[in-house]
Structure formats: C-alpha cells, structure tokens
Write a protein that holds these residues in place. Structure first.
Motif, PDB file in Angstrom:
ATOM      1  N   PHE A  55       7.974  17.626  -8.886  1.00  0.00           N
ATOM      2  CA  PHE A  55       8.713  18.665  -8.177  1.00  0.00           C
ATOM      3  C   PHE A  55       7.792  19.549  -7.341  1.00  0.00           C
ATOM      4  O   PHE A  55       8.141  19.956  -6.238  1.00  0.00           O
ATOM      5  CB  PHE A  55       9.500  19.516  -9.181  1.00  0.00           C
ATOM      6  N   TYR A  56       6.618  19.863  -7.863  1.00  0.00           N
ATOM      7  CA  TYR A  56       5.716  20.762  -7.145  1.00  0.00           C
ATOM      8  C   TYR A  56       4.822  20.048  -6.134  1.00  0.00           C
ATOM      9  O   TYR A  56       4.042  20.684  -5.437  1.00  0.00           O
ATOM     10  CB  TYR A  56       4.892  21.594  -8.132  1.00  0.00           C
ATOM     11  N   GLU A  58       4.409  18.660  -2.684  1.00  0.00           N
ATOM     12  CA  GLU A  58       5.123  18.879  -1.423  1.00  0.00           C
ATOM     13  C   GLU A  58       5.570  17.583  -0.748  1.00  0.00           C
ATOM     14  O   GLU A  58       6.437  17.608   0.120  1.00  0.00           O
ATOM     15  CB  GLU A  58       4.250  19.685  -0.466  1.00  0.00           C
ATOM     16  N   HIS A  60       7.265  15.323  -2.116  1.00  0.00           N
ATOM     17  CA  HIS A  60       8.534  14.894  -2.692  1.00  0.00           C
ATOM     18  C   HIS A  60       9.693  15.861  -2.489  1.00  0.00           C
ATOM     19  O   HIS A  60      10.842  15.471  -2.657  1.00  0.00           O
ATOM     20  CB  HIS A  60       8.369  14.672  -4.207  1.00  0.00           C
ATOM     21  N   VAL A  61       9.406  17.119  -2.178  1.00  0.00           N
ATOM     22  CA  VAL A  61      10.453  18.130  -2.179  1.00  0.00           C
ATOM     23  C   VAL A  61      10.454  18.922  -0.876  1.00  0.00           C
ATOM     24  O   VAL A  61       9.406  19.333  -0.392  1.00  0.00           O
ATOM     25  CB  VAL A  61      10.252  19.108  -3.371  1.00  0.00           C
ATOM     26  N   GLN A  62      11.641  19.121  -0.336  1.00  0.00           N
ATOM     27  CA  GLN A  62      11.824  20.028   0.793  1.00  0.00           C
ATOM     28  C   GLN A  62      12.620  21.211   0.277  1.00  0.00           C
ATOM     29  O   GLN A  62      13.753  21.054  -0.184  1.00  0.00           O
ATOM     30  CB  GLN A  62      12.583  19.347   1.932  1.00  0.00           C
ATOM     31  N   ARG A  63      12.039  22.394   0.316  1.00  0.00           N
ATOM     32  CA  ARG A  63      12.677  23.572  -0.250  1.00  0.00           C
ATOM     33  C   ARG A  63      13.697  24.198   0.694  1.00  0.00           C
ATOM     34  O   ARG A  63      14.739  24.671   0.259  1.00  0.00           O
ATOM     35  CB  ARG A  63      11.616  24.611  -0.616  1.00  0.00           C
ATOM     36  N   ALA A  66      17.590  23.928   0.383  1.00  0.00           N
ATOM     37  CA  ALA A  66      17.939  23.324  -0.901  1.00  0.00           C
ATOM     38  C   ALA A  66      18.736  24.262  -1.807  1.00  0.00           C
ATOM     39  O   ALA A  66      19.494  23.812  -2.646  1.00  0.00           O
ATOM     40  CB  ALA A  66      16.677  22.868  -1.632  1.00  0.00           C
ATOM     41  N   HIS A  82      10.766  30.313  -2.702  1.00  0.00           N
ATOM     42  CA  HIS A  82      11.518  29.131  -3.135  1.00  0.00           C
ATOM     43  C   HIS A  82      12.157  28.390  -1.969  1.00  0.00           C
ATOM     44  O   HIS A  82      12.629  27.273  -2.128  1.00  0.00           O
ATOM     45  CB  HIS A  82      12.632  29.532  -4.102  1.00  0.00           C
ATOM     46  N   ASP A  85       8.531  25.893   3.092  1.00  0.00           N
ATOM     47  CA  ASP A  85       7.807  24.629   3.033  1.00  0.00           C
ATOM     48  C   ASP A  85       6.475  24.766   3.768  1.00  0.00           C
ATOM     49  O   ASP A  85       6.266  25.701   4.538  1.00  0.00           O
ATOM     50  CB  ASP A  85       8.633  23.505   3.684  1.00  0.00           C
TER      51      ASP A  85
END
Length: 194
Positions: A55-56, A58, A60-63, A66, A82, A85
């Motif tokens: 999750f942390y 970057e 894999h995740v676009q905040r 979201a 939160h 990006d």
C-alpha cells in the motif's frame, strides 16, 4: 446491489459499519485479501505487514481521488497528505515524519502518562467509570499538552467526545457517534483489579 463483475456493492455496509466494515468483511469471507465494490468502484481490502508495504509503495497506489468527498470533508480535509501523490505526497509526509523523533515521542508519552495520572486521581473511590470515555479524555488532554494547544481543562470532555465522534463516525450514516463503539462500554470501579 449486485454488479456485473460478481461483487456486491458494499456502500450501505460501509455507511452502517464505518471503520468496522473491512475487518467484518474479512471475517465473513475468511480471507485477508477481499475484492469488492464501494460506491460502484472496484475495491480491494488488504491486511498484514506485506499489505502495508504494498500500500505504501507509490508504484501500486494512486491517492488522488481515492477518498470520497464526504470522508475528506469530515476527517482528512481536502488537500490532506492522504490525497497527494508523487513529490507533493513525499514532501508533506516528510514534514509530518520530521516531528516523530525519539525525543518527541518520549515527550508525548510523558504528557499522556501525566494526563492519565490526573484522570485516575479524579476518580471517586468505589464508583464506576466508563473506561473508553476516560481513555479518550486522558489521551485528548495528553496530546493537547504535548502539542501546546490552548484548551482549558473543562473543555477536554467535549473535545474528546468530538474527536471520538469524528473518527468513529466519519463513514457511517446518521448522527456521528451513535453506536460507534460496537459493544457495551467497559466499566471499572477505581481501586478494583481487572
């Protein structure tokens, strides 16, 4: 509501259960990784140390985008760390982490411990207290001292209740704080051993 993908939309359950929704969903399915839908969007719930690392990362995740607007408006605020990006996220996160030093943590622990002592001293002998409420007040008073916030002692009770309602009730439907604890309050008698 059933969607073409085969996953039921969980929006209503999220509003009813708030923070408890994902752990409850994982318990119901018996899995640490849960695929579902929320507000019509695909969602994946992960649990455990590897999930946190994923999750942390970057990659894999676009905040941005979201977190639903009602959650941003009540808990995090628009433009919160939160929601950022890339460089903006790293810069804001670095600012927050700069205050989490061993000295700062030790100071926070001292302030919260002192607030607990003040709280316990105020308990009438032989009378019951609601431990959750007392803990929220002690933590609020301790963090307030540590942060240097000018909150009067008589305001701590209301501030603590507001903070609990904000955190526990942010994603639930209806008035904040109704049934947020998910069970009976823990009551203890000062001087008793539990």
């Amino acid at each position: 509501m059933r969607l073409q993908s085969g996953f039921a939309d969980q929006s209503l359950q999220v509003m009813v259960e708030g923070y408890g929704w994902m752990p409850n969903l994982r318990r119901r399915t018996g899995r640490d990784v849960v695929r579902t839908r929320v507000m019509g969007q695909r969602a994946v719930g992960l649990c455990g140390p590897q999930a946190a690392q994923f999750f942390y990362d970057e990659k894999h995740v676009q905040r941005h985008g979201a977190i639903p607007s009602p959650v941003l408006s009540t808990l995090f605020g628009h433009g919160a760390v939160h929601t950022l990006d890339g460089d903006a996220h790293r810069s804001r996160k670095s600012f927050f982490l700069s205050v989490v030093t061993p000295e700062s943590i030790a100071s926070l622990v001292q302030c919260v411990a002192a607030a607990w002592e003040d709280t316990v001293i105020g308990w009438p002998p032989g009378r019951e207290v609601v431990l959750f409420d007392e803990a929220s007040r002690a933590l609020t008073a301790g963090v307030r001292r540590w942060a240097g916030l000018p909150v009067e002692t008589h305001e701590v009770k209301d501030l603590a209740a507001d903070l609990v309602a904000m955190v526990d009730g942010f994603a639930t439907a209806g008035p904040l704080g109704i049934g947020v604890h998910g069970g009976p309050a823990t009551v203890v008698k000062p001087g008793s051993r539990r």
